[in-house]
Design a protein around this motif. Structure first.
Motif: not given
Length: 585
Positions: A252-262
Motif C-alpha cells: 500500500i505504501l509503495a502504491m501511494m509513493v508511485i501514485i504521488l510521483a507520477y
C-alpha cells in the motif's frame, strides 16, 4: 481557448534553442541524471522480458521489502506501456468513429460491448493467445498482463475522446472552414485541443482503473497455467496467500509513493496545461498554479531547448496541408444513390450478424443446457441486486460530499489527489479486513462481501459530481443566494438539476466498474480461507481458475448482456433526458 489563461509553455523570450553544451546548468544536470537513471532501470527491467518462461515460475516472489522497489518499477512500466497503447488506440478508434457515419454505426455499439465485458473475460483468452505467440518466453506473459491493464484503460479514454470530437462548437468549425484548414490541420489545430481536457482527465481515471486490476494482470491463473510476474500485484497476491499483513501494508505504501510521483511529475503539469484548452471559463481556473516540474524545466537550458525543438517539429507536422480543405465544394450523394448505398451497407451488416448468430446458436446448443443458462442468468440477477444497492448507497454518500468539495475550488483541487489514491486501491488489499470480520462475527458473505464491489467504482461518481459542481455557473448560485433559496429547495431546484448530466456520466462509469469488480468482490481469499458470494462474478472467477473456457464464455456473455440492457433501457434514456432538459447552455 479560455481567456486570460497563464502561459505554461517552456519557451522564454530571451531563450535560444541553439545552446552549446557549456550552457548546461545545475537544473539540467539534475534532470539529466534522473532521466538517465530511470532509463537504465527501465532497460534492466525490460531485459527480463526476453528470459525463458520458466524463470518467473522458478524464481518465487519475495516478500522481503528490499525487493519491493524493483517490483514497483516493473508494475509502473506495465501501467505506462498499457497507457501508451490506450492513447494510440484512442486516437485511431475515436477519430474513425467520429469522422465516419458508417464506422460509427459499428464502432460505437462495439465500444459499449467492449466496456461491458469483464476484464477477466479478456484474460482467459488473451493468455493463451500471447503465450502461443511467444512460446516459452516471458514476453508472452508480459504482453498478456499489459493487455489486461489496457482493457481497463482504453474503453473509457476512447469514449471520452469520441464525445469530445463530436462536441466541437459549431462556431469553431465555421472558423476552421473560413481559414481554409485541411482535414489534417483541422484535426490537430482544433479537434485535438478540444479533446485534450477530457483526454487528460480520463487518462488519470484510467490509471486508477489499471491499479485496481493489477493483481489479476500479474498473477495469471487460467486452468493449469499459473504465472506470477514480478510486480506489486503479484507481491500482494503472495502476501494475501501467506497472510502477511506487513507485506500488504508495504505494498500500500509503495502504491501511494508511485501514485504521488507520477501525479506530481506527469499528471499535475498535464492538468494545468490542459486548462489552456477548456472551452469555458470556470471558477477553478483562478486557482491553477504553475507546477514545480514546469518551474524546474523552465530553469534548464539544454533540456528546455530540446523540448521546444521537439514541440516545434510536432507543430510543423500538424500544419502539413494534408487532406481536403474544408471550405471547398464537396460533392454529395443524390438521394437515390444514398438510399442504395445505405441499403447495401445495412444488408451486408445484417448478413454478417445472421452468420454470427447462427454460429453462436450452433455452439451454444451443443455446449450448454437450458438449465445451465438459466442458472447463470439467476446469478446475474444476484449481482445486479448488489450493483444497484451499492450505486444507491454510493450516491447518497458522495453526491453531497462532491457538491461540498466542488463549491470551493481550493477544496476540489486538494481532493483530486486523495481521490486518485482511493480509486487506485485494489479490492484485494481489503480482503484481510473483510474475511477476518466475516469469520469472527459469523456474517453472511452474500451481504458483507458486497461493499468490496464499490471500492473502486464509487470514485467515478465523486469525480464527476465535483467536476459538475465546479463548472456550475457562479451567477446562478448568486441568484439562489440573493433569493434566499436554501435547504431542500436549493438542492431540488438549483444544484441537482445542474449536476445531473455529470452525475449520470459518473454513475454509468461506476455501474460498469461495479460489474467488473464483481469478479474481485464475490470471491475473497485470505490465506487458506476463501469466501464466496452467490453471483455472476464468483461464477466467472471460478471458471477462470479451473480453465473452463466454455463456462467463462457463458458468464462473460451473460454479464455483457446485463450491462448492455441496463445501458439501453436505463442509462441512455436518462442521459438523453438530461442532455435535452438539464444541460446548462
Amino acid at each position: 481557448m479560455t481567456a486570460a489563461q497563464p502561459d505554461f509553455s517552456l519557451s522564454s523570450q530571451n531563450a535560444s534553442t541553439r545552446l552549446p553544451l557549456r550552457h548546461l546548468n545545475t537544473a539540467d544536470a539534475f534532470l539529466l541524471i534522473c532521466v538517465v537513471g530511470l532509463a537504465v532501470l527501465a532497460g534492466n527491467s525490460v531485459r527480463h522480458m526476453l528470459a525463458p518462461l520458466a524463470a518467473p515460475a522458478q524464481a518465487p516472489i519475495h516478500l522481503d521489502i528490499l525487493y519491493l522497489p524493483g517490483y514497483a518499477l516493473r508494475t509502473t512500466l506495465r501501467m505506462f506501456a498499457a497507457l501508451g497503447l490506450s492513447l494510440v488506440f484512442t486516437f485511431l478508434y475515436a477519430t474513425l468513429a467520429a469522422k465516419s457515419r458508417r464506422a460509427a454505426q459499428i464502432l460505437v455499439p462495439l465500444l459499449d460491448i467492449l466496456q461491458s465485458i469483464p476484464i477477466l473475460g479478456f484474460l482467459s483468452f488473451t493468455v493463451t493467445f500471447f503465450l502461443g505467440l511467444f512460446p516459452g518466453q516471458v514476453l508472452g506473459a508480459e504482453l498478456a498482463a499489459i493487455f489486461t491493464i489496457f482493457t481497463s484503460q482504453a474503453w473509457n479514454m476512447a469514449f471520452g475522446m469520441y464525445q469530445s470530437l463530436r462536441s466541437v462548437p459549431t462556431e469553431l468549425e465555421e472558423a476552421a472552414r473560413g481559414f481554409g484548414l485541411t482535414a489534417w490541420q483541422k484535426f490537430w489545430r482544433l479537434e485535438v485541443p478540444c479533446a485534450i481536457p477530457s483526454l487528460v482527465w480520463n487518462s488519470m481515471m484510467s490509471m486508477a482503473g489499471g491499479w485496481f486490476m493489477v493483481v489479476y494482470s500479474e498473477t495469471i491463473t487460467v486452468g493449469n497455467t499459473q504465472i506470477a510476474l514480478p510486480g506489486i500485484g503479484s507481491y500482494v497476491g503472495v502476501a494475501i496467500s501467506q497472510q502477511n499483513i506487513g507485506a500488504v501494508l508495504a505494498a500500500i505504501l509503495a502504491m501511494m509513493v508511485i501514485i504521488l510521483a507520477y501525479d506530481q511529475v506527469l499528471f499535475r503539469p498535464l492538468t494545468v496545461w490542459a486548462s489552456r484548452f477548456r472551452l469555458e471559463t470556470t471558477v477553478q481556473d483562478e486557482v491553477l498554479a504553475e507546477p514545480w516540474v514546469l518551474r524546474l524545466l523552465r530553469r534548464t537550458r539544454v533540456l528546455r531547448a530540446s523540448i521546444n525543438l521537439f514541440l516545434s517539429f510536432m507543430r510543423k507536422i500538424g500544419s502539413l496541408p494534408l487532406g481536403r480543405r474544408q471550405g471547398r465544394f464537396q460533392p454529395s450523394q443524390t438521394p437515390v444513390s444514398k438510399r442504395l448505398s445505405d441499403g447495401l451497407w445495412w444488408g451486408a451488416l445484417g448478413l454478417i450478424f445472421l452468420c454470427a448468430l447462427e454460429q453462436a446458436w450452433v455452439y451454444g446448443s451443443s455446449a450448454y443446457t437450458l438449465g445451465q443458462i438459466g442458472h447463470v442468468v439467476v446469478l446475474g440477477f444476484y449481482t445486479l441486486l448488489r450493483v444497484v444497492s451499492m450505486l444507491s448507497l454510493a450516491s447518497l454518500i458522495w453526491v453531497p460530499v462532491g457538491v461540498w468539495l466542488g463549491l470551493k475550488p481550493a477544496r476540489a483541487h486538494r481532493a483530486q489527489l486523495i481521490v486518485q489514491y482511493c480509486a487506485a486501491f485494489p479490492a484485494n488489499l481489503f480482503f484481510p479486513i473483510f474475511v477476518g470480520g466475516i469469520i469472527y462475527f459469523h456474517l453472511a458473505p452474500d451481504i458483507w462481501l458486497t461493499p468490496l464491489m464499490m471500492l473502486g467504482a464509487q470514485w467515478y461518481i465523486l469525480f464527476n459530481v465535483i467536476g459538475g459542481t465546479s463548472s456550475f455557473p457562479p451567477n446562478l448560485l448568486e441568484v439562489g443566494e440573493n433569493f434566499e433559496v436554501k435547504g431542500l429547495l436549493w438542492w431540488r431546484k438549483i444544484i441537482l438539476p445542474g449536476i445531473t448530466p455529470y452525475y449520470l456520466t459518473g454513475a454509468l462509469a461506476a455501474s460498469g466498474g461495479a460489474w467488473n469488480a464483481a469478479i474481485a468482490s464475490e470471491v475473497a481469499q485470505w490465506g487458506n480461507v476463501t469466501l464466496k458470494a452467490h453471483g455472476l462474478g464468483a461464477y466467472i472467477a471460478q471458471a477462470t481458475t479451473e480453465g473452463d473456457i466454455s463456462e467463462v464464455a457463458l458468464g462473460v456473455v451473460v454479464m455483457a448482456l446485463f450491462v448492455l440492457i441496463l445501458n439501453w433501457l436505463v442509462w441512455r434514456p436518462l442521459s438523453d433526458y438530461a442532455h435535452r432538459r438539464l444541460k446548462l447552455t
